[in-house]
Design an enzyme around this catalytic site. Structure first.
Site, PDB file in Angstrom:
ATOM      1  N   LYS A  53       0.869  -1.320  -0.028  1.00  0.00           N
ATOM      2  CA  LYS A  53       0.077   0.018   0.043  1.00  0.00           C
ATOM      3  C   LYS A  53       0.902   1.332   0.007  1.00  0.00           C
ATOM      4  CE  LYS A  53      -4.092  -1.886   2.177  1.00  0.00           C
ATOM      5  NZ  LYS A  53      -4.868  -1.965   3.394  1.00  0.00           N
ATOM      6  N   GLY A  85      10.241  -5.898   6.952  1.00  0.00           N
ATOM      7  CA  GLY A  85       9.799  -7.054   7.261  1.00  0.00           C
ATOM      8  C   GLY A  85       9.761  -7.942   6.259  1.00  0.00           C
TER       9      GLY A  85
HETATM   10  P1  ADP Z   1       7.809  -4.625   3.878  1.00  0.00           P
HETATM   11  O1  ADP Z   1       7.136  -5.282   5.111  1.00  0.00           O
HETATM   12  O2  ADP Z   1       9.061  -5.034   3.638  1.00  0.00           O
HETATM   13  O3  ADP Z   1       7.724  -3.077   4.505  1.00  0.00           O
HETATM   14  P2  ADP Z   1       4.999  -4.387   3.042  1.00  0.00           P
HETATM   15  O4  ADP Z   1       4.383  -4.683   4.309  1.00  0.00           O
HETATM   16  O5  ADP Z   1       5.131  -2.837   2.595  1.00  0.00           O
HETATM   17  O6  ADP Z   1       6.786  -4.553   2.730  1.00  0.00           O
HETATM   18  O7  ADP Z   1       4.369  -4.809   1.837  1.00  0.00           O
HETATM   19  C1  ADP Z   1       4.511  -6.352   1.749  1.00  0.00           C
HETATM   20  C2  ADP Z   1       3.282  -6.968   1.177  1.00  0.00           C
HETATM   21  O8  ADP Z   1       2.991  -6.352  -0.135  1.00  0.00           O
HETATM   22  C3  ADP Z   1       3.430  -8.412   0.751  1.00  0.00           C
HETATM   23  O9  ADP Z   1       2.535  -9.224   1.673  1.00  0.00           O
HETATM   24  C4  ADP Z   1       3.255  -8.627  -0.684  1.00  0.00           C
HETATM   25  O10 ADP Z   1       2.089  -9.652  -0.835  1.00  0.00           O
HETATM   26  C5  ADP Z   1       2.209  -7.244  -0.965  1.00  0.00           C
HETATM   27  N1  ADP Z   1       2.416  -7.070  -2.194  1.00  0.00           N
HETATM   28  C6  ADP Z   1       3.231  -6.679  -3.077  1.00  0.00           C
HETATM   29  N2  ADP Z   1       3.039  -6.583  -4.315  1.00  0.00           N
HETATM   30  C7  ADP Z   1       1.731  -6.742  -4.242  1.00  0.00           C
HETATM   31  C8  ADP Z   1       0.668  -6.560  -5.416  1.00  0.00           C
HETATM   32  N3  ADP Z   1       1.099  -6.165  -6.895  1.00  0.00           N
HETATM   33  N4  ADP Z   1      -0.507  -6.664  -5.187  1.00  0.00           N
HETATM   34  C9  ADP Z   1      -0.974  -7.170  -3.980  1.00  0.00           C
HETATM   35  N5  ADP Z   1      -0.245  -7.143  -2.908  1.00  0.00           N
HETATM   36  C10 ADP Z   1       1.031  -6.948  -3.262  1.00  0.00           C
HETATM   37 MG    MG Z   2       5.091  -5.732   5.971  1.00  0.00          MG
END
Ligand code: ADP
Ligand code: MG
Length: 437
Positions: free
Chosen positions: A187, A343
């Protein structure tokens, strides 16, 4: 340190699945400080939260698995208390000898923790002579165990906190150029502020994941059933405009993998992002986008990466994330600075076994983002920074209410510092205990 009782806040908020720790990075990251304190002859009372029990005892969120993991890592028995407070805990703390440690039960089992209740903080503070905050992942939270206790005890930061602050501030203050940020994940909301801050720092912004979908909409494409946030489209447009005004190159996906459903074993295909079909979900970047990213990163000397480029939990949709991880590892090998936060992003690197190649893995989710936004982290702000290498950082120094002294037992508790309000952002860091389950 010799003979001191140190109240140490760590971030053992690790992802669990069926009571087992899925990723122990945060526990490992706390080891240097714990060892330094024990070797220095201190006794150590460790505090942490785990998940979101919301002020109630939740058996699935007890810290025993973390204690067992820590015991294996430092080869010293780490007993846990059944409750963060109470007579049993008072007694166990009193019996601690130099070189011994114990882990208090999940501080969030008490409602006073997240409320930063002064009475709760004072009780916790009674377990130490000094407070050391090494919980970078919780530093964006003004809670009793991260901020409140600092009103009662002389306070210091730990080695992990120091390392995180150093790595992230180097990135912001003096990155080797060109500097690229890669932002993916689910998001845009929660990342708008960091995107805005980064636009002012970077030469190249690469977008992926659900974040890119919202930007695709902002640039006039339709994304079918893909995850995107209609409320964030205006913000995305503003960020694109900001980038244009500043001459920052923004790389949006030119193609993507679209799937019928966001599940394993579903039908999927590669399409151009100009023609995303109405009833499909974009779940990964396509091969042309991956090539474009690889080319754009060729001259880059500093990389900051947060958020996977696709739904990497499903192996078929982890291709772009995996490829980027490989490129990032190659870049780091070639001498570029590569910092990865988040994470899920780190989990993806661990799956590939190349996490160690990166220059720095930030253990903070929300905390890293807020730091990069240039916000004051309450858990850092309570610790005096004068004389430290970081005194020029944008940290608000709040004088301890009673510097250097423990609260007199019978007097009214010192007023908690009102200058620091709890953050309102969604807690990225906390989510992670559920993320991978
Ligand atoms: P981080 O934990 O590294 O900060 P985020 O929590 O922001 O990363 O995002 C991770 C999530 O984003 C994952 O669960 C992944 O499945 C989701 N995600 C990535 N690309 C998409 C997409 N195109 N559509 C839906 N979800 C997505
Ligand atoms: Mg995350």
């Amino acid at each position: 340190m010799q003979g001191q009782r140190v109240l140490l806040r760590v971030d053992f908020n690790v992802p669990l699945s069926d009571g087992k720790i899925v990723d122990d990075s945060r526990i490992r990251a706390a080891v240097p400080t714990i060892k330094a304190l024990l070797d220095g002859g201190a006794s150590v009372v460790i505090m942490s939260h785990l998940g979101r029990p919301d002020g109630r005892v939740v058996d699935g969120l007890r810290l025993r698995p973390a204690a067992e993991r820590l015991t294996q890592l430092i080869r010293v028995n780490v007993p846990t208390t059944g409750d963060a407070l109470g007579v049993g805990t008072d007694d166990a703390v009193r019996r601690l000898r130099p070189g011994e440690l114990l882990l208090l039960e999940n501080v969030r089992f008490h409602a006073g923790e997240e409320r930063n209740d002064p009475a709760f903080a004072e009780r916790l503070a009674s377990y130490g002579d000094v407070f050391v905050n090494d919980a970078f992942g919780a530093a964006h939270r003004a809670h009793a165990s991260t901020v409140g206790v600092a009103a009662y005890l002389p306070s210091y930061v730990g080695l992990l906190m120091e390392q995180e602050v150093e790595a992230l501030s180097n990135l912001l203050d003096k990155p080797a150029r060109p500097f690229a940020a890669i932002v993916g994940g689910g998001k845009v909301s929660g990342k708008v502020a960091v995107l805005e801050a980064l636009i002012k720092k970077v030469d190249l912004l690469i977008l992926g994941g659900g974040v890119a979908n919202t930007f695709l909409v902002a640039s006039g494409r339709s994304v079918g059933k893909s995850l995107y946030e209609s409320k964030m489209v205006d913000d995305a447009r503003r960020i694109l405009k900001l980038a244009q005004d500043r001459g920052v190159r923004v790389l949006l996906p030119v193609d993507g993998v679209v799937a019928k459903e966001v599940t394993r074993g579903t039908e999927f295909k590669v399409v151009s992002t100009d023609k995303l079909p109405a009833s499909w979900h974009m779940v990964d970047l396509g091969p042309a986008s991956i090539t474009a990213i690889r080319e754009a990163l060729a001259p880059i000397k500093t990389i900051l990466w947060n958020g996977p480029l696709g739904v990497f939990e499903i192996p078929s949709f982890a291709v772009a994330t995996r490829e980027l991880a490989k490129v990032a590892a190659e870049k780091a090998d070639d001498g570029a600075t590569v910092v990865v936060g988040g994470g899920d992003s780190i989990a993806a690197l661990k799956q590939l076994g190349i996490a160690e190649k990166m220059t720095h893995l930030s253990t903070g989710g929300g905390a890293s983002l807020e730091f990069l936004e240039g916000r004051d982290l309450p858990g850092l702000a309570v610790v005096p920074t004068a004389g430290s290498p970081y005194e020029t950082l944008p940290i608000v120094y709040v004088a301890p209410v009673k510097p250097g002294s423990k609260p007199a037992p019978k007097r009214a508790p010192a007023k908690p510092k009102p200058a620091i309000k709890p953050s309102t952002l969604d807690d990225e860091g906390d989510e992670e205990s559920g993320d991978l389950a």
